[in-house]
Design a protein around this motif. Structure first.
Motif, PDB file in Angstrom:
ATOM      1  N   LEU A 284      38.910 -18.907  17.305  1.00  0.00           N
ATOM      2  CA  LEU A 284      38.838 -19.981  18.294  1.00  0.00           C
ATOM      3  C   LEU A 284      39.031 -19.388  19.694  1.00  0.00           C
ATOM      4  N   GLU A 285      37.953 -19.369  20.445  1.00  0.00           N
ATOM      5  CA  GLU A 285      37.971 -18.740  21.768  1.00  0.00           C
ATOM      6  C   GLU A 285      39.023 -19.340  22.691  1.00  0.00           C
ATOM      7  N   TYR A 286      39.630 -18.505  23.449  1.00  0.00           N
ATOM      8  CA  TYR A 286      40.619 -18.895  24.460  1.00  0.00           C
ATOM      9  C   TYR A 286      41.791 -19.679  23.875  1.00  0.00           C
ATOM     10  N   SER A 287      42.031 -19.490  22.577  1.00  0.00           N
ATOM     11  CA  SER A 287      43.153 -20.223  21.992  1.00  0.00           C
ATOM     12  C   SER A 287      44.412 -19.377  22.066  1.00  0.00           C
TER      13      SER A 287
ATOM     14  N   PRO B 239      35.697  -8.265  37.067  1.00  0.00           N
ATOM     15  CA  PRO B 239      35.488  -8.161  35.617  1.00  0.00           C
ATOM     16  C   PRO B 239      36.787  -7.942  34.837  1.00  0.00           C
ATOM     17  N   GLU B 240      37.740  -7.193  35.432  1.00  0.00           N
ATOM     18  CA  GLU B 240      38.958  -6.902  34.665  1.00  0.00           C
ATOM     19  C   GLU B 240      39.844  -8.130  34.480  1.00  0.00           C
ATOM     20  N   LEU B 241      39.607  -9.174  35.290  1.00  0.00           N
ATOM     21  CA  LEU B 241      40.408 -10.394  35.121  1.00  0.00           C
ATOM     22  C   LEU B 241      39.644 -11.490  34.382  1.00  0.00           C
ATOM     23  N   ALA B 242      38.330 -11.289  34.230  1.00  0.00           N
ATOM     24  CA  ALA B 242      37.539 -12.300  33.531  1.00  0.00           C
ATOM     25  C   ALA B 242      37.969 -12.304  32.070  1.00  0.00           C
ATOM     26  N   GLY B 243      37.896 -13.420  31.429  1.00  0.00           N
ATOM     27  CA  GLY B 243      38.255 -13.472  30.010  1.00  0.00           C
ATOM     28  C   GLY B 243      39.706 -13.823  29.779  1.00  0.00           C
ATOM     29  N   ARG B 244      40.523 -13.873  30.843  1.00  0.00           N
ATOM     30  CA  ARG B 244      41.925 -14.251  30.628  1.00  0.00           C
ATOM     31  C   ARG B 244      42.043 -15.741  30.337  1.00  0.00           C
ATOM     32  N   LEU B 245      41.181 -16.493  30.975  1.00  0.00           N
ATOM     33  CA  LEU B 245      41.121 -17.940  30.718  1.00  0.00           C
ATOM     34  C   LEU B 245      39.636 -18.315  30.662  1.00  0.00           C
ATOM     35  N   ALA B 246      39.341 -19.449  30.047  1.00  0.00           N
ATOM     36  CA  ALA B 246      37.956 -19.914  30.016  1.00  0.00           C
ATOM     37  C   ALA B 246      37.497 -20.169  31.453  1.00  0.00           C
ATOM     38  N   PRO B 247      36.219 -19.905  31.777  1.00  0.00           N
ATOM     39  CA  PRO B 247      35.745 -20.091  33.142  1.00  0.00           C
ATOM     40  C   PRO B 247      36.071 -21.476  33.720  1.00  0.00           C
TER      41      PRO B 247
ATOM     42  N   PHE C 225      46.408 -23.772  20.274  1.00  0.00           N
ATOM     43  CA  PHE C 225      46.389 -24.521  21.526  1.00  0.00           C
ATOM     44  C   PHE C 225      45.416 -23.875  22.504  1.00  0.00           C
ATOM     45  N   ARG C 226      44.709 -24.733  23.230  1.00  0.00           N
ATOM     46  CA  ARG C 226      43.782 -24.248  24.243  1.00  0.00           C
ATOM     47  C   ARG C 226      44.081 -24.967  25.548  1.00  0.00           C
ATOM     48  N   PRO C 227      44.173 -24.214  26.639  1.00  0.00           N
ATOM     49  CA  PRO C 227      44.377 -24.882  27.929  1.00  0.00           C
ATOM     50  C   PRO C 227      43.185 -25.788  28.222  1.00  0.00           C
TER      51      PRO C 227
ATOM     52  N   ALA D 265      43.689 -13.139  43.824  1.00  0.00           N
ATOM     53  CA  ALA D 265      44.647 -12.120  44.256  1.00  0.00           C
ATOM     54  C   ALA D 265      46.062 -12.408  43.772  1.00  0.00           C
ATOM     55  N   ASN D 266      46.444 -13.684  43.757  1.00  0.00           N
ATOM     56  CA  ASN D 266      47.857 -13.989  43.522  1.00  0.00           C
ATOM     57  C   ASN D 266      48.200 -14.698  42.220  1.00  0.00           C
ATOM     58  N   VAL D 267      47.278 -15.477  41.685  1.00  0.00           N
ATOM     59  CA  VAL D 267      47.642 -16.293  40.511  1.00  0.00           C
ATOM     60  C   VAL D 267      47.088 -15.726  39.208  1.00  0.00           C
ATOM     61  N   LEU D 268      45.798 -15.482  39.175  1.00  0.00           N
ATOM     62  CA  LEU D 268      45.174 -15.046  37.920  1.00  0.00           C
ATOM     63  C   LEU D 268      45.803 -13.783  37.333  1.00  0.00           C
ATOM     64  N   PRO D 269      46.165 -12.810  38.162  1.00  0.00           N
ATOM     65  CA  PRO D 269      46.784 -11.602  37.573  1.00  0.00           C
ATOM     66  C   PRO D 269      48.071 -11.899  36.811  1.00  0.00           C
ATOM     67  N   ARG D 270      48.707 -13.043  37.088  1.00  0.00           N
ATOM     68  CA  ARG D 270      49.944 -13.383  36.377  1.00  0.00           C
ATOM     69  C   ARG D 270      49.677 -13.926  34.976  1.00  0.00           C
ATOM     70  N   THR D 271      48.425 -14.228  34.659  1.00  0.00           N
ATOM     71  CA  THR D 271      48.089 -14.623  33.288  1.00  0.00           C
ATOM     72  C   THR D 271      47.912 -13.334  32.496  1.00  0.00           C
ATOM     73  N   PRO D 272      48.787 -13.094  31.519  1.00  0.00           N
ATOM     74  CA  PRO D 272      48.726 -11.805  30.849  1.00  0.00           C
ATOM     75  C   PRO D 272      47.429 -11.607  30.071  1.00  0.00           C
ATOM     76  N   PRO D 273      46.968 -10.359  29.981  1.00  0.00           N
ATOM     77  CA  PRO D 273      45.712 -10.086  29.289  1.00  0.00           C
ATOM     78  C   PRO D 273      45.805 -10.280  27.789  1.00  0.00           C
ATOM     79  N   GLU D 274      47.023 -10.525  27.276  1.00  0.00           N
ATOM     80  CA  GLU D 274      47.157 -10.707  25.830  1.00  0.00           C
ATOM     81  C   GLU D 274      46.389 -11.907  25.304  1.00  0.00           C
ATOM     82  N   VAL D 275      46.011 -12.802  26.198  1.00  0.00           N
ATOM     83  CA  VAL D 275      45.224 -13.933  25.725  1.00  0.00           C
ATOM     84  C   VAL D 275      43.929 -13.353  25.204  1.00  0.00           C
TER      85      VAL D 275
END
Ligand SMILES: Nc1ncnc2c1ncn2[C@@H]1O[C@H](COP(=O)(O)OP(=O)(O)OP(=O)(O)O)[C@@H](O)[C@H]1O
Ligand SMILES: [Mg+2]
Length: 412
Positions: free
Chosen positions: A105-108, A348-356, A155-157, A389-399
């Motif tokens: 399940l993507e982005y779960s 690109p390195e931050l893409a994929g942390r959350l659904a677009p 769970f999915r955001p 710059a400030n928010v997305l990097p705080r979402t860990p890549p473990e998602v």
């Protein structure tokens, strides 16, 4: 060995080269993907990437695998929020158990991840409400879960809230309808399991301070009852207030995320009785509308959010040009000038942390915060830059999303 797979066949074909004759436990690590922070499970569960997709494989007795396969297939056809099943492998050599294959399940996220995330704004309350909504949906469809727990829910955001999905259907029983007793029993099982899981989290130091496992779990049955009552109750009202009462009720159900089927109104000189058939399927009104206008496939709350942004953009365009702008034109321009501009700002390195669509939603929230602070509208572009710059990097890549893990697996 025998494979039973649901179409599309090409997906199954991609998987055929895997070593199905060997115990899942002994599969080469190279084939497997590490998915962190999963729930508690009894069976051997492993993840593989194949083609552009990621799959979850569970080793389980053939009878149960067939049962789960059939149920999950039906659930999907009915639009219930569950993981999507691909197939099973049976008759494996040496009397081995069967393997059930579901699509990752993507982005779960699992509840363990949600609690241990540095952005743990998803409180226990929100988690429980989301689970209760899932249970109500399943119960409306006559599904007795028998094993509702945090581990068996993904769970999915969804635009700042969460959407819950059933992941484990091993114990599920299907009935035409459920009695109040069956429902109560299912909810009670959930209460016990959630309590135990929260205690386990607390023991592992993962539960935020101030959340009491038992009190939190005890909150589950009353929340469930309140929502059940809200979506199923028959309403009685005076003849003069009919119209707005019906509208109000239907709006409320929509706001709660339920679709409405048949509406039955029985009138008598004293007043009217309103019975509403609440639909169990994943609500889809906004998703369908957004898909039609933009071709974007997102979740329901996200769709509502994006549609609102299109409405606002259309109004702005009309004001700027002094002419009416047809809806499809506004949607098309919004997609190119707003949505895609935000997406292009994500490295690109931050893409994929959350659904677009979730990123877009967060950018809108961020824009609002920045604008309030600045006392002027900062605009979506500036908000996107600051967010990246400030928010997305705080979402860990473990998602773990398929694109991220598949990339990792192939060393990209
Ligand atoms: N399709 C999927 N997508 C994402 N995660 C999955 C998927 N299938 C399984 N998982 C993860 O694997 C975990 C274990 O899967 P599952 O609950 O089906 O097996 P199990 O726990 O061994 O079965 P049981 O609950 O009967 O003991 C889940 O909690 C979930 O985190
Ligand atoms: Mg499970």
């Amino acid at each position: 060995m025998r494979f039973l797979f649901r179409p599309p066949a090409h997906e199954a074909a991609e998987l055929l080269s895997l070593p199905w004759d060997q115990p899942l436990e002994e599969w080469d690590e190279q084939l497997l993907l590490e998915v962190p922070q999963r729930g508690i499970s009894r069976h051997v569960v492993r993840f593989v990437a194949s083609g552009r997709h990621v799959y979850a494989l569970k080793e389980i007795a053939e009878r149960l695998a067939r049962h789960e396969y059939a149920l999950l297939s039906h659930f999907e056809e009915e639009g219930l929020p569950t993981v999507s099943v691909l197939g099973i492998c049976v008759d494996r050599p040496g009397q081995q158990e069967a393997i059930l294959v579901t699509r990752y399940l993507e982005y779960s996220m699992s509840y363990r991840w949600l609690f241990s995330s540095p952005r743990a704004e998803h409180s226990a309350e929100l988690l429980l409400d989301t689970m209760v909504e899932l249970l109500v949906r399943l119960h409306l469809a006559g599904v007795f879960w028998g094993d509702c727990s945090l581990s068996n829910t993904l769970f999915r955001p969804d635009a700042g809230a969460l959407a819950a999905y059933l992941v484990d259907a091993e114990t599920v029983e299907r009935h035409p309808t459920l009695s109040a007793g069956q429902r109560r029993y299912d909810v009670d099982l959930a209460r016990e399991r959630v309590g135990a899981e929260l205690l386990d989290l607390q023991f592992g130091g993962l539960l935020p301070e101030g959340i009491d496992p038992i009190t939190t779990a005890e909150g589950l049955p009353p929340r469930y009852e309140a929502l059940w009552e809200e979506v199923t109750a028959e309403q009685v009202f005076g003849a003069d207030e009919q119209q707005w009462r019906i509208t109000e009720r239907l709006q409320r159900l929509n706001d709660l995320g339920f679709d409405v089927g048949e509406v039955e109104l029985i009138t008598s000189p004293e007043g009217a009785r309103l019975r509403v058939e609440t639909r169990v399927a994943e609500p889809g009104q906004h998703r369908r509308e957004l898909l039609r206008l933009t071709g974007l496939e997102v979740q329901e709350r996200q769709a509502r959010r994006l549609l609102n942004d299109i409405v606002a953009y259309r109004a702005w365009l009309e004001q700027k040009t002094g002419k009416p702008v047809p809806e499809p034109v506004a949607a098309h321009r919004w997609l190119a000038e707003v949505y895609q501009t935000v997406m292009a700002a994500i490295p690109p390195e931050l893409a994929g942390r959350l659904a677009p669509a979730e990123i877009f939603h967060e950018v809108l929230v961020h824009r609002w915060l920045l604008s309030e602070k600045a006392g002027r509208d900062v605009g979506t572009e500036e908000a996107a830059r600051s967010y990246v710059a400030n928010v997305l990097p705080r979402t860990p890549p473990e998602v773990t999303t398929p694109s991220v893990i598949a990339g990792r697996a192939t060393g990209r």
